[in-house]
Design a protein around this motif. Structure first.
Motif, PDB file in Angstrom:
ATOM      1  N   GLN A  88     -23.398  26.755 -37.724  1.00 56.64           N
ATOM      2  CA  GLN A  88     -23.383  28.131 -37.636  1.00 56.64           C
ATOM      3  C   GLN A  88     -22.148  28.832 -37.967  1.00 56.64           C
ATOM      4  O   GLN A  88     -22.398  29.650 -38.891  1.00 56.64           O
ATOM      5  CB  GLN A  88     -23.859  28.513 -35.929  1.00 56.64           C
ATOM      6  CG  GLN A  88     -23.038  28.053 -34.828  1.00 56.64           C
ATOM      7  CD  GLN A  88     -23.469  28.349 -33.601  1.00 56.64           C
ATOM      8  OE1 GLN A  88     -24.119  29.561 -33.560  1.00 56.64           O
ATOM      9  NE2 GLN A  88     -22.899  28.126 -32.563  1.00 56.64           N
ATOM     10  N   THR A 133     -20.450  18.783 -31.521  1.00 53.87           N
ATOM     11  CA  THR A 133     -20.678  19.911 -30.658  1.00 53.87           C
ATOM     12  C   THR A 133     -21.451  19.900 -29.359  1.00 53.87           C
ATOM     13  O   THR A 133     -21.424  20.933 -28.791  1.00 53.87           O
ATOM     14  CB  THR A 133     -20.860  21.571 -31.351  1.00 53.87           C
ATOM     15  OG1 THR A 133     -21.965  21.132 -31.995  1.00 53.87           O
ATOM     16  CG2 THR A 133     -19.608  21.536 -32.407  1.00 53.87           C
ATOM     17  N   ASP A 134     -22.100  18.850 -29.417  1.00 55.95           N
ATOM     18  CA  ASP A 134     -22.710  18.438 -28.124  1.00 55.95           C
ATOM     19  C   ASP A 134     -22.183  18.042 -27.027  1.00 55.95           C
ATOM     20  O   ASP A 134     -21.955  17.005 -26.779  1.00 55.95           O
ATOM     21  CB  ASP A 134     -24.038  17.335 -28.685  1.00 55.95           C
ATOM     22  CG  ASP A 134     -24.953  16.871 -27.432  1.00 55.95           C
ATOM     23  OD1 ASP A 134     -24.765  17.524 -26.347  1.00 55.95           O
ATOM     24  OD2 ASP A 134     -26.025  16.416 -27.766  1.00 55.95           O
ATOM     25  N   TRP A 182     -17.774  29.804 -26.946  1.00 56.99           N
ATOM     26  CA  TRP A 182     -19.050  30.320 -26.544  1.00 56.99           C
ATOM     27  C   TRP A 182     -19.834  31.037 -27.744  1.00 56.99           C
ATOM     28  O   TRP A 182     -20.274  32.111 -27.800  1.00 56.99           O
ATOM     29  CB  TRP A 182     -19.126  31.317 -25.423  1.00 56.99           C
ATOM     30  CG  TRP A 182     -18.881  30.891 -23.936  1.00 56.99           C
ATOM     31  CD1 TRP A 182     -17.963  29.658 -24.012  1.00 56.99           C
ATOM     32  CD2 TRP A 182     -19.347  31.306 -22.734  1.00 56.99           C
ATOM     33  NE1 TRP A 182     -17.862  29.480 -22.652  1.00 56.99           N
ATOM     34  CE2 TRP A 182     -18.707  30.471 -21.750  1.00 56.99           C
ATOM     35  CE3 TRP A 182     -20.023  32.103 -22.434  1.00 56.99           C
ATOM     36  CZ2 TRP A 182     -18.848  30.590 -20.421  1.00 56.99           C
ATOM     37  CZ3 TRP A 182     -20.255  32.498 -20.928  1.00 56.99           C
ATOM     38  CH2 TRP A 182     -19.653  31.722 -20.174  1.00 56.99           C
ATOM     39  N   TYR A 221     -22.162  31.681 -31.120  1.00 56.03           N
ATOM     40  CA  TYR A 221     -23.742  32.159 -31.224  1.00 56.03           C
ATOM     41  C   TYR A 221     -24.056  32.872 -32.449  1.00 56.03           C
ATOM     42  O   TYR A 221     -22.927  33.405 -33.079  1.00 56.03           O
ATOM     43  CB  TYR A 221     -24.418  32.693 -30.061  1.00 56.03           C
ATOM     44  CG  TYR A 221     -23.872  34.193 -29.956  1.00 56.03           C
ATOM     45  CD1 TYR A 221     -22.777  34.474 -29.181  1.00 56.03           C
ATOM     46  CD2 TYR A 221     -24.453  35.238 -30.686  1.00 56.03           C
ATOM     47  CE1 TYR A 221     -22.322  35.925 -29.214  1.00 56.03           C
ATOM     48  CE2 TYR A 221     -24.005  36.514 -30.732  1.00 56.03           C
ATOM     49  CZ  TYR A 221     -22.869  36.912 -29.822  1.00 56.03           C
ATOM     50  OH  TYR A 221     -22.477  37.963 -29.449  1.00 56.03           O
ATOM     51  N   ASP A 222     -24.844  32.512 -33.325  1.00 60.16           N
ATOM     52  CA  ASP A 222     -25.660  33.361 -34.166  1.00 60.16           C
ATOM     53  C   ASP A 222     -26.863  33.699 -34.086  1.00 60.16           C
ATOM     54  O   ASP A 222     -27.378  33.298 -32.770  1.00 60.16           O
ATOM     55  CB  ASP A 222     -25.383  32.939 -35.559  1.00 60.16           C
ATOM     56  CG  ASP A 222     -26.038  31.685 -35.830  1.00 60.16           C
ATOM     57  OD1 ASP A 222     -27.020  31.333 -34.968  1.00 60.16           O
ATOM     58  OD2 ASP A 222     -25.962  30.874 -36.897  1.00 60.16           O
ATOM     59  N   ARG A 253     -29.682  26.248 -32.732  1.00 56.94           N
ATOM     60  CA  ARG A 253     -29.648  26.245 -31.278  1.00 56.94           C
ATOM     61  C   ARG A 253     -28.312  26.836 -30.727  1.00 56.94           C
ATOM     62  O   ARG A 253     -27.346  26.033 -31.201  1.00 56.94           O
ATOM     63  CB  ARG A 253     -30.275  24.833 -30.671  1.00 56.94           C
ATOM     64  CG  ARG A 253     -31.598  24.370 -30.895  1.00 56.94           C
ATOM     65  CD  ARG A 253     -32.061  23.306 -30.314  1.00 56.94           C
ATOM     66  NE  ARG A 253     -31.904  23.422 -28.660  1.00 56.94           N
ATOM     67  CZ  ARG A 253     -32.436  22.639 -27.917  1.00 56.94           C
ATOM     68  NH1 ARG A 253     -32.768  21.425 -28.520  1.00 56.94           N
ATOM     69  NH2 ARG A 253     -32.532  22.939 -26.703  1.00 56.94           N
ATOM     70  N   ASN A 254     -28.345  27.663 -30.066  1.00 55.03           N
ATOM     71  CA  ASN A 254     -27.453  28.424 -29.274  1.00 55.03           C
ATOM     72  C   ASN A 254     -27.884  29.014 -28.073  1.00 55.03           C
ATOM     73  O   ASN A 254     -29.044  29.013 -27.825  1.00 55.03           O
ATOM     74  CB  ASN A 254     -26.366  28.951 -30.079  1.00 55.03           C
ATOM     75  CG  ASN A 254     -26.878  30.250 -30.871  1.00 55.03           C
ATOM     76  OD1 ASN A 254     -27.515  31.149 -30.039  1.00 55.03           O
ATOM     77  ND2 ASN A 254     -27.054  30.572 -32.112  1.00 55.03           N
ATOM     78  N   PHE A 255     -26.816  29.614 -27.326  1.00 59.73           N
ATOM     79  CA  PHE A 255     -27.375  30.123 -26.090  1.00 59.73           C
ATOM     80  C   PHE A 255     -28.250  31.344 -26.320  1.00 59.73           C
ATOM     81  O   PHE A 255     -29.373  31.462 -25.707  1.00 59.73           O
ATOM     82  CB  PHE A 255     -26.197  30.538 -25.155  1.00 59.73           C
ATOM     83  CG  PHE A 255     -26.706  30.788 -23.897  1.00 59.73           C
ATOM     84  CD1 PHE A 255     -26.839  30.093 -22.834  1.00 59.73           C
ATOM     85  CD2 PHE A 255     -26.573  32.344 -23.520  1.00 59.73           C
ATOM     86  CE1 PHE A 255     -27.167  30.370 -21.582  1.00 59.73           C
ATOM     87  CE2 PHE A 255     -26.871  32.834 -22.339  1.00 59.73           C
ATOM     88  CZ  PHE A 255     -27.104  31.902 -21.365  1.00 59.73           C
ATOM     89  N   THR A 294     -31.535  30.083 -27.731  1.00 62.06           N
ATOM     90  CA  THR A 294     -32.440  29.183 -26.761  1.00 62.06           C
ATOM     91  C   THR A 294     -32.973  30.450 -25.732  1.00 62.06           C
ATOM     92  O   THR A 294     -34.167  30.316 -25.402  1.00 62.06           O
ATOM     93  CB  THR A 294     -31.536  28.244 -25.812  1.00 62.06           C
ATOM     94  OG1 THR A 294     -30.970  27.418 -27.078  1.00 62.06           O
ATOM     95  CG2 THR A 294     -32.225  27.627 -25.013  1.00 62.06           C
ATOM     96  N   CYS A 297     -20.503  34.283 -34.368  1.00 62.55           N
ATOM     97  CA  CYS A 297     -20.045  33.592 -35.220  1.00 62.55           C
ATOM     98  C   CYS A 297     -19.482  34.727 -36.482  1.00 62.55           C
ATOM     99  O   CYS A 297     -18.352  34.431 -37.113  1.00 62.55           O
ATOM    100  CB  CYS A 297     -21.002  32.666 -36.057  1.00 62.55           C
ATOM    101  SG  CYS A 297     -21.130  31.272 -35.018  1.00 62.55           S
TER     102      CYS A 297
END
Ligand SMILES: NC(=O)c1ccc[n+]([C@@H]2O[C@H](COP(=O)([O-])OP(=O)(O)OC[C@H]3O[C@@H](n4cnc5c(N)ncnc54)[C@H](OP(=O)(O)O)[C@@H]3O)[C@@H](O)[C@H]2O)c1
Length: 300
Positions: A14, A63-64, A152, A154-155, A160-162, A165, A190
């Motif tokens: 991302q 990043t998992d 934390w 996200y895009d 998959r990110n918070f 999801t 991002c």
């Protein structure tokens, strides 16, 4: 205009996508995914010796966070040894390096936002493996490298990110959604971070220094629960979502994720704002979230 060449690792990730979309005029960008450079086997990594870039932006990582607990070998190979190999390659060929790192280097005991020189004490394999990568970069490249710790991310894309999801589960009507309420951080878009990365990259390219260790995240703080509540509220307002689902606050212990995470990992972005000026002034996290969600396609 003299073109400057920048290579970016983590092509499908991302952050790499956000950086690519914001390629500044005067820069020729090439992104490398695992097909070109498989960073899981650093000893076998063959890096070019000709037609090299002026700057490498290293975003690829394992990043998992929970997966890293189960496969520490892979986490240390990618986030530690491969990062060291890339840093050595940059040093050998006079390439500047800008790498991303994480708030998960901290143990969460602080009572104010973490500054770059605060003591690190990672709780997880992921955090420890990123620490190894950071140390290698600093030892090998010193001021020729910049590291930005962020948090934390996200895009609004297809990965998959918070955010994605939550929207998927809310759209499916999954109820109640159990969300951790006792971990605090700063949700960071991002595309907002990408603007700041490019501003710092420009300093490295101009050899106006810019090297060093920095923190950057969006402004403010939130629990995962409050993040989810805000996502739902904006999604309902925008018509991305037709019906609310019940959000149930739970503790991290109840959630039972394999990797321990810091209870508090808010980052202090002041040093980078001092270095770069207003371009690095972090937007409030809610404002950045709204902007990302406004640009999202309708939910399927
Ligand atoms: N995500 C966060 O919340 C967060 C928070 C703080 C710091 N960071 C840091 O920010 C950086 C960017 O994160 P991100 O959210 O953009 O991560 P991301 O979306 O998970 O992307 C990571 C990239 O690394 C690549 N990668 C994984 N294994 C690889 C391998 N064996 N060889 C080569 N490439 C491999 C992935 O490739 P594939 O697409 O092929 O899998 C992916 O493109 C990372 O350094 C991360 O540690 C992230």
């Amino acid at each position: 205009m003299h073109m400057q060449t920048v290579w970016i690792t983590g092509a499908q990730g991302q952050m790499a996508r956000a950086l690519y979309q914001q390629t500044p005029p005067g820069c020729a960008v090439r992104c490398f995914g695992r097909q070109q450079w498989d960073l899981s086997q650093p000893a076998k990594l063959e890096l070019p010796r000709q037609n090299l870039p002026q700057l490498l932006i290293h975003t690829a990582a394992m990043t998992d966070v929970d997966g890293a607990e189960k496969d520490p070998h892979l986490a240390f190979a990618l986030n530690g040894t491969a990062t060291e190999r890339l840093a050595q390659w940059c040093a050998d060929y006079g390439i500047a390096m800008l790498a991303l790192s994480t708030d998960y280097l901290f143990d969460g005991q602080a009572t104010r936002p973490y500054r770059p020189d605060d003591r690190v004490n990672p709780l997880s394999v992921y955090g420890r493996s990123k620490q190894v990568g950071e140390q290698a970069i600093q030892e090998i490249l010193g001021d020729q490298a910049a590291i930005i710790r962020t948090a934390w991310l996200y895009d609004g894309g297809s990965g998959r990110n918070f955010l994605t999801t939550m929207l998927r589960l809310m759209g499916q009507g999954t109820t109640p959604l159990r969300i951790v309420e006792d971990q605090w951080g700063a949700p960071t878009a991002c595309d907002a971070l990408a603007r700041v990365v490019w501003a710092l990259a420009q300093q490295l390219l101009d050899q106006a220094h810019g090297g060093g260790l920095y923190h950057w995240s969006c402004q403010g703080q939130s629990s995962w629960f409050e993040f989810a509540q805000t996502i739902q509220q904006i999604a309902l307002e925008m018509g991305l979502l037709q019906h609310p689902v019940e959000l149930q606050p739970i503790s991290a212990v109840q959630y039972g994720a394999p990797a321990p995470r810091p209870a508090y990992s808010v980052l202090d972005s002041t040093l980078l704002v001092q270095r770069l000026g207003t371009v690095a002034q972090p937007p409030p996290w809610q404002q950045a979230l709204r902007a990302v969600m406004q640009a999202m396609p309708p939910l399927k």
